[in-house]
Write an enzyme that holds these catalytic residues in place. Structure first.
Site, mmCIF file in Angstrom:
data_model
loop_
_atom_site.group_PDB
_atom_site.id
_atom_site.type_symbol
_atom_site.label_atom_id
_atom_site.label_comp_id
_atom_site.label_asym_id
_atom_site.label_seq_id
_atom_site.Cartn_x
_atom_site.Cartn_y
_atom_site.Cartn_z
ATOM 1 N N ASN A 281 3.072 3.283 1.606
ATOM 2 C CA ASN A 281 4.324 2.983 0.913
ATOM 3 C C ASN A 281 5.463 3.810 1.475
ATOM 4 O O ASN A 281 6.574 3.316 1.689
ATOM 5 C CB ASN A 281 4.148 3.263 -0.582
ATOM 6 C CG ASN A 281 4.864 2.261 -1.459
ATOM 7 O OD1 ASN A 281 5.218 1.181 -1.011
ATOM 8 N ND2 ASN A 281 5.087 2.620 -2.701
ATOM 9 N N ASP A 290 4.794 -3.582 -2.056
ATOM 10 C CA ASP A 290 4.608 -4.666 -3.023
ATOM 11 C C ASP A 290 3.863 -5.840 -2.392
ATOM 12 O O ASP A 290 3.021 -6.479 -3.039
ATOM 13 C CB ASP A 290 5.963 -5.137 -3.554
ATOM 14 C CG ASP A 290 6.610 -4.112 -4.479
ATOM 15 O OD1 ASP A 290 5.897 -3.183 -4.918
ATOM 16 O OD2 ASP A 290 7.816 -4.238 -4.757
ATOM 17 N N GLU A 315 -1.792 1.280 -7.798
ATOM 18 C CA GLU A 315 -2.556 0.591 -6.750
ATOM 19 C C GLU A 315 -4.003 0.357 -7.159
ATOM 20 O O GLU A 315 -4.843 0.049 -6.314
ATOM 21 C CB GLU A 315 -2.502 1.393 -5.444
ATOM 22 C CG GLU A 315 -3.211 2.739 -5.475
ATOM 23 C CD GLU A 315 -2.325 3.875 -5.937
ATOM 24 O OE1 GLU A 315 -2.624 5.027 -5.585
ATOM 25 O OE2 GLU A 315 -1.323 3.607 -6.643
#
Length: 429
Positions: A281, A290, A315
């Site tokens: 990320n 995403d 997650e």
């Protein structure tokens, strides 16, 4: 951009039964006195109670749609009551009826496509102002030029497009066609139950209006059903907000908790975690993160063996296998883990993004410098005599997940394997 994968029949599940049921009930020559009384008060109840329910969830668009439908119902009900009592229509019936047939689909579409704003009172005021302005103009013209407006409304403006089957004025059918196209485009661009309900409601109005003076209960029944369609769609979306994860489309943690209360004696719970997601990320950005979560969710959704995927949070995901043993579930867990590992994800700018899935698949067949892949770790546990409650099984699955991460990630570990490894360490000491 229209994505056919996001279109679902489930969006219409809360709407179509009301439409079909209303069409059947309206065609009945005789209704029970209870249902006659019910449908006489149901539009008013739906306006008050349904409007209050919509306001609670900030759906001012549906509040104004309910008010619009009720105004149309009220004006037509006056005409229908006079027709039933005196055997003839009022002197202004033609003008009122055709004005409603033209303005109702037009305003219905305007409010249906008018998205909500954050300022609730300002938004409601703006919508009410438009409704008052249109109503005032229509009333003023109708009073000043009643015969001229009536003649213009019923006139056949395009003889080549006129059909003998048309029960309404030609302009009304043109307006319904424009309204249907606008609402259909809105649903295709943003598929959701409310947009589907607006389409279904428009079809209900198109069916109802030609039957107002023909079928004795068409107005009351179908007006109630169209209003009920909108309220049911708000309830449908409220349920989705509470029980379905917006990003991935999977059932959320609340849905998982509800399902855990209805499990039998045998089941397997699997905790799934995306490996190195925080690093991924931070490196590629939250938008790509995403996309990764949506990708993992879409592959987890395909798990076999009767399993069902849930978004647990962040997650983390959960797989639930009711009525199964760990031995039965292991091949299906391994299959979905391998599918995630082998999937190649292309990182592209939005301007260079393929226009359809086929082009995307062609891009994924070759290697690219911007190609990335993700893996997941899984921890599984089945109900044992020592862990009778689902929360205890989840805790065991969590411990097994930590064991999978410690073993190098991208693997599956069961609670039994973790306990065996702990025993080996203890015995070795």
């Amino acid at each position: 951009m229209i994505r056919l994968a996001r279109l679902r029949f489930s969006h219409f599940v809360s709407s179509l039964p009301f439409l079909l049921g209303g069409m059947v009930a309206a065609r009945l020559p005789v209704l029970n006195e209870f249902f006659i009384s019910l449908f006489n008060v149901l539009p008013t109840l739906l306006l008050l109670l349904g409007g209050a329910f919509c306001m609670v969830y900030g759906r001012q668009r549906e509040v104004v749609l309910l008010a619009l439908l009720y105004i149309g119902y009220f004006l037509l009900d006056i005409q229908v009551d006079h027709f039933r009592e005196h055997g003839q229509v009022r002197s202004d019936a033609v003008l009122v009826f055709h004005l409603i047939c033209l303005l109702l689909p037009a305003l219905y579409t305007l409010y249906g496509c008018w998205q909500e704003r954050s300022h609730l009172l300002q938004d409601l005021f703006a919508r009410a102002l438009v409704l008052l302005a249109v109503g005032a103009v229509a009333l003023g013209l109708a009073r000043r030029y009643p015969q001229g407006i009536a003649d213009w409304l019923v006139q056949v403006h395009w003889p080549a497009l006129h059909g003998s089957w048309m029960s309404l004025a030609q302009l009304s059918y043109g307006m319904f066609l424009v309204a249907f196209i606008a609402l259909l485009v809105q649903y295709l661009r943003l598929p959701r139950p409310l947009h589907a309900a607006q389409l279904v409601g428009l079809l209900g109005l198109l069916w109802m209006l030609p039957q107002v003076f023909i079928l004795p209960h068409a107005l009351q029944v179908m007006s109630s059903m169209v209003m009920l369609v909108l309220v049911a769609a708000v309830a449908h979306e409220a349920y989705q907000m509470a029980f379905r994860d917006e990003l991935t489309g999977l059932p959320g943690r609340r849905a998982l908790n509800e399902r855990l209360q209805r499990l039998g004696r045998d089941y397997v719970i699997v905790m799934v975690d995306v490996d190195h997601f925080k690093k991924f990320n931070d490196t590629h950005g939250h938008d790509v993160g995403d996309q990764v979560l949506r990708l993992v969710a879409s592959l987890l959704r395909k798990v076999g063996g009767g399993g069902k995927a849930y978004r647990y949070g962040g997650e983390e995901f959960t797989l639930l296998f009711p009525g199964k043993s760990l031995e039965q579930c292991m091949p299906h867990m391994e299959a979905v883990r391998l599918a995630i590992e082998q999937y190649r994800m292309q990182l592209r700018d939005k301007q260079n993004r393929p226009r359809d899935d086929r082009q995307g698949k062609q891009h994924r067949t070759g290697k690219s410098a911007n190609e990335v892949s993700v893996t997941v770790s899984m921890g599984a546990a089945e109900r044992q005599a020592q862990q009778r409650r689902p929360q205890e099984v989840i805790k065991e699955a969590d411990n097994a997940l930590y064991s999978a991460k410690a073993a190098g990630r991208n693997c599956i570990r069961s609670a039994a394997q973790r306990r065996g490894a702990v025993r080996v360490v203890v015995d070795g000491d």
